[in-house]
Design a protein around this motif. Structure first.
Motif, PDB file in Angstrom:
ATOM      1  N   MET A  27      18.799  -1.891   9.425  1.00 28.55           N
ATOM      2  CA  MET A  27      18.256  -2.256   8.121  1.00 28.55           C
ATOM      3  C   MET A  27      19.216  -3.228   7.434  1.00 28.55           C
ATOM      4  N   THR A  28      18.685  -4.354   6.966  1.00 27.20           N
ATOM      5  CA  THR A  28      19.524  -5.372   6.327  1.00 27.20           C
ATOM      6  C   THR A  28      20.122  -4.834   5.028  1.00 27.20           C
ATOM      7  N   PRO A  29      21.450  -4.980   4.865  1.00 29.06           N
ATOM      8  CA  PRO A  29      22.067  -4.448   3.643  1.00 29.06           C
ATOM      9  C   PRO A  29      21.652  -5.227   2.395  1.00 29.06           C
ATOM     10  N   ILE A  30      21.676  -4.543   1.271  1.00 27.96           N
ATOM     11  CA  ILE A  30      21.520  -5.180  -0.035  1.00 27.96           C
ATOM     12  C   ILE A  30      22.877  -5.748  -0.430  1.00 27.96           C
ATOM     13  N   VAL A  31      22.895  -7.018  -0.799  1.00 28.08           N
ATOM     14  CA  VAL A  31      24.143  -7.673  -1.179  1.00 28.08           C
ATOM     15  C   VAL A  31      24.304  -7.597  -2.692  1.00 28.08           C
ATOM     16  N   LEU A  32      25.366  -6.938  -3.131  1.00 25.08           N
ATOM     17  CA  LEU A  32      25.618  -6.782  -4.559  1.00 25.08           C
ATOM     18  C   LEU A  32      26.462  -7.942  -5.069  1.00 25.08           C
ATOM     19  N   ASP A  33      25.946  -8.610  -6.103  1.00 24.02           N
ATOM     20  CA  ASP A  33      26.714  -9.690  -6.728  1.00 24.02           C
ATOM     21  C   ASP A  33      26.706  -9.599  -8.246  1.00 24.02           C
ATOM     22  N   GLY A  34      26.100  -8.520  -8.782  1.00 24.95           N
ATOM     23  CA  GLY A  34      26.056  -8.342 -10.227  1.00 24.95           C
ATOM     24  C   GLY A  34      25.020  -9.179 -10.934  1.00 24.95           C
ATOM     25  N   GLU A  35      24.203  -9.897 -10.180  1.00 26.49           N
ATOM     26  CA  GLU A  35      23.281 -10.849 -10.807  1.00 26.49           C
ATOM     27  C   GLU A  35      21.856 -10.784 -10.271  1.00 26.49           C
ATOM     28  N   SER A  36      21.661 -10.368  -9.027  1.00 25.60           N
ATOM     29  CA  SER A  36      20.353 -10.566  -8.392  1.00 25.60           C
ATOM     30  C   SER A  36      19.681  -9.276  -7.929  1.00 25.60           C
ATOM     31  N   LEU A  37      20.161  -8.136  -8.390  1.00 25.57           N
ATOM     32  CA  LEU A  37      19.517  -6.878  -8.013  1.00 25.57           C
ATOM     33  C   LEU A  37      18.153  -6.772  -8.695  1.00 25.57           C
ATOM     34  N   ARG A  44      18.517   2.248   2.112  1.00 26.20           N
ATOM     35  CA  ARG A  44      18.973   0.932   2.549  1.00 26.20           C
ATOM     36  C   ARG A  44      20.458   0.773   2.210  1.00 26.20           C
ATOM     37  N   PRO A  45      21.279   0.286   3.156  1.00 29.03           N
ATOM     38  CA  PRO A  45      22.719   0.172   2.906  1.00 29.03           C
ATOM     39  C   PRO A  45      23.062  -0.957   1.939  1.00 29.03           C
ATOM     40  N   VAL A  46      24.334  -0.971   1.532  1.00 23.09           N
ATOM     41  CA  VAL A  46      24.799  -1.878   0.479  1.00 23.09           C
ATOM     42  C   VAL A  46      26.116  -2.512   0.902  1.00 23.09           C
ATOM     43  N   ILE A  47      26.298  -3.808   0.607  1.00 19.34           N
ATOM     44  CA  ILE A  47      27.584  -4.476   0.779  1.00 19.34           C
ATOM     45  C   ILE A  47      27.870  -5.305  -0.463  1.00 19.34           C
ATOM     46  N   ALA A  51      14.750   0.620  -5.562  1.00 13.85           N
ATOM     47  CA  ALA A  51      13.867   1.618  -4.958  1.00 13.85           C
ATOM     48  C   ALA A  51      14.122   1.736  -3.458  1.00 13.85           C
ATOM     49  N   GLU A  52      14.366   0.629  -2.788  1.00  8.36           N
ATOM     50  CA  GLU A  52      14.627   0.664  -1.341  1.00  8.36           C
ATOM     51  C   GLU A  52      15.930   1.388  -1.037  1.00  8.36           C
ATOM     52  N   ALA A  53      16.950   1.157  -1.850  1.00  9.59           N
ATOM     53  CA  ALA A  53      18.220   1.862  -1.655  1.00  9.59           C
ATOM     54  C   ALA A  53      18.060   3.348  -1.930  1.00  9.59           C
ATOM     55  N   ALA A  54      17.291   3.679  -2.968  1.00  8.11           N
ATOM     56  CA  ALA A  54      17.147   5.074  -3.388  1.00  8.11           C
ATOM     57  C   ALA A  54      16.241   5.868  -2.456  1.00  8.11           C
ATOM     58  N   PHE A  55      15.081   5.331  -2.150  1.00  7.66           N
ATOM     59  CA  PHE A  55      14.084   6.088  -1.385  1.00  7.66           C
ATOM     60  C   PHE A  55      14.209   5.895   0.123  1.00  7.66           C
TER      61      PHE A  55
END
Length: 509
Positions: A1-11, A24-27, A17-21
């Motif tokens: 599963m492609t990680p969600i990229v955290l940058d403080g701007e584009s979430l 989905r991983p996070v970087i 919902a994908e991360a919670a339910f």
């Protein structure tokens, strides 16, 4: 599963919902990592210089005038978390806690909070390895941040508190160890950076919004089936009518209804049986559309909040500034949550009225009383309407706006608060109740379809009928329907039946 990229701007709400339910991983993005490291350097320089900075070299709240030595800066942060970890009530759900951790990490990734990269990475590692802190849901005033509940999250990062890991509730240190992680020792500013924010109300609010939108869409399909079994008149949904009062949401709902009812053999035309339907059928675009307006407002506010820096003080490395402000104040989300629960109350209210039309022989146009297969001996679905009425009445109590309340705290230093977390929690309860109300309508509509002729349902509503019948059999003989209602409500909240309907109709508005 492609990680969600955290940058403080584009979430986005969908990514939360994908991360919670879906776990989905996070970087962390490279640019965010650089910002976080640079901001941390600024904190360490301030501490070394002995500058007066709220929550770094001073106490908190009313203690902001008490200076703290650099030698005690770390102890100050540990004491902050331990003293503030006094939330009560049931633990937040694991999806809500995952959303909470994600939102906190995203806020910290903006590089305005002064947290160490190693601390932020531990938070992200907990998300990815599914270490879910036990966070009691009650105890936040919704200003100064969600202090008490968030402190329970931070306890686990410190190797204290409790967490769920692989289905077990464990001491925090043990959960970290089993996940291959090590606790951190908080340093200057870090405790405050981790708890001074709106992430409890926003995490609950975001997941509640996702469920609410699913319900709003599937409600159009449920109402369409009800209209069919009552031999209703779709003429009221004509595009010409909607363009004469051009609210985009009303137009969108009417388009949904026309699409959902296409090919129905049960609907009628004006004058065929009656000239016009009751409001709970005829005014669907107007009422459901108005709820969609409310959800649009909530989405707008949540989309800003999930990408916001909401702690205090904030550090601005380019300008070399440390500013004590009020971004922790939850008023925007408090209003949004109160508005959302009012909108969803009405979605449930009008659904209950449609259920009444299905079971009331004076209103149902020839359907058996209470959809009973043996009226008199068998009560059929009579009491399901009672349950629906009870739920919508409870929702009216929950709809009282939490955002108009405020109780001063910290010796009146924090003299106005939002109660945004209470608003979000009540909104979540309203949505769960609304799901059960809609489940009752769907169960009754399917039973009515059996009497009216389910073969005459439109292709789209037939898919919904079949989905229901896969878990709820016709109520030919009286039986307890509690589990039927619960299972149906859960299916509606999951969105899986909505996807099945949209496989026929295409994406609904």
């Amino acid at each position: 599963m492609t990680p969600i990229v955290l940058d403080g701007e584009s979430l986005s709400v969908d990514l939360v919902a994908e991360a919670a339910f879906d776990n989905r991983p996070v970087i962390l993005s490279g640019r965010a990592s650089e910002r976080v490291a640079k901001c941390r350097e600024m904190v360490e320089e301030l501490v070394a210089a002995g500058q007066v900075v709220y929550g770094v070299t001073t106490g908190f709240g009313k203690f902001s005038d008490v200076l703290i030595s650099s030698q005690d800066a770390a102890k100050l942060q540990v004491n902050l978390i331990r003293s503030h970890a006094c939330a009560v009530g049931n633990p937040m759900s694991e999806p809500a806690v995952r959303a909470l951790m994600l939102l906190r990490a995203n806020a910290l990734s903006k590089g305005n909070s002064g947290i160490r990269p190693v601390t932020l990475q531990l938070l992200i590692d907990c998300i990815n390895r599914r270490v879910h802190p036990v966070v009691p849901e009650q105890g936040s005033l919704g200003a100064s941040g969600d202090l008490a509940p968030l402190s329970h999250l931070v306890l686990v990062l410190m190797g204290e508190g409790e967490a769920y890991y692989q289905g077990k509730r464990l001491p925090g240190a043990k959960a970290l160890a089993q996940a291959g992680l090590k606790p951190i020792t908080l340093q200057a500013k870090e405790g405050l950076a981790l708890i001074n924010g709106t992430q409890i109300m926003t995490s609950i609010g975001t997941l509640t919004f996702v469920k609410a939108l699913r319900l709003a869409k599937i409600a159009d399909a449920i109402a369409s089936m009800t209209l069919e079994t009552l031999r209703g008149i779709p003429d009221a949904f004509a595009e010409e009518v909607q363009l004469a009062r051009p609210y985009p949401e009303q137009i969108g709902v009417a388009r949904n209804l026309r699409t959902l009812l296409k090919g129905s053999g049960l609907t009628t035309r004006q004058g065929q049986i009656r000239v016009q339907d009751a409001y709970s059928l005829r005014c669907l675009p107007q009422v459901h559309g108005a709820t969609r307006q409310v959800l649009g407002y909530a989405l707008d506010k949540l989309s800003v909040e999930i990408n916001a820096a909401t702690d205090n003080p904030l550090l601005f490395t380019k300008e070399g500034l440390v500013i004590s402000g009020g971004n922790f104040h939850g008023q925007p989300i408090a209003f949004a949550m109160d508005f959302m629960k009012i909108g969803m109350c009405e979605l449930a209210n009008i659904s209950e009225r449609r259920t009444e039309r299905l079971v009331n022989p004076a209103l149902s146009g020839g359907l058996p009383a209470f959809l009973s297969h043996n009226p008199g001996i068998a009560s059929g679905l009579m009491i399901t309407q009672y349950v629906s009425a009870s739920l919508v009445s409870e929702n009216k109590v929950l709809a009282h706006p939490a955002s108009v309340d405020s109780i001063p705290s910290s010796a009146n230093q924090e003299d106005h608060v939002s109660m945004g977390t209470t608003a979000a929690r009540h909104a979540a309860q309203v949505i769960d109740n609304a799901a059960k109300v809609l489940a009752i309508e769907l169960i009754c509509a399917a039973e009515a379809a059996d009497f009216a002729g389910a073969d005459g349902l439109a292709p789209a509503t037939r898919v919904l009928y079949n989905s229901l019948r896969s878990i709820v059999q016709p109520v030919v003989d009286d039986r307890s329907t509690s589990s039927d209602i619960e299972k149906t409500a859960n299916a509606l909240l999951s969105g899986k039946w909505l996807k099945a309907v949209e496989a026929v109709t295409g994406p609904l508005y």
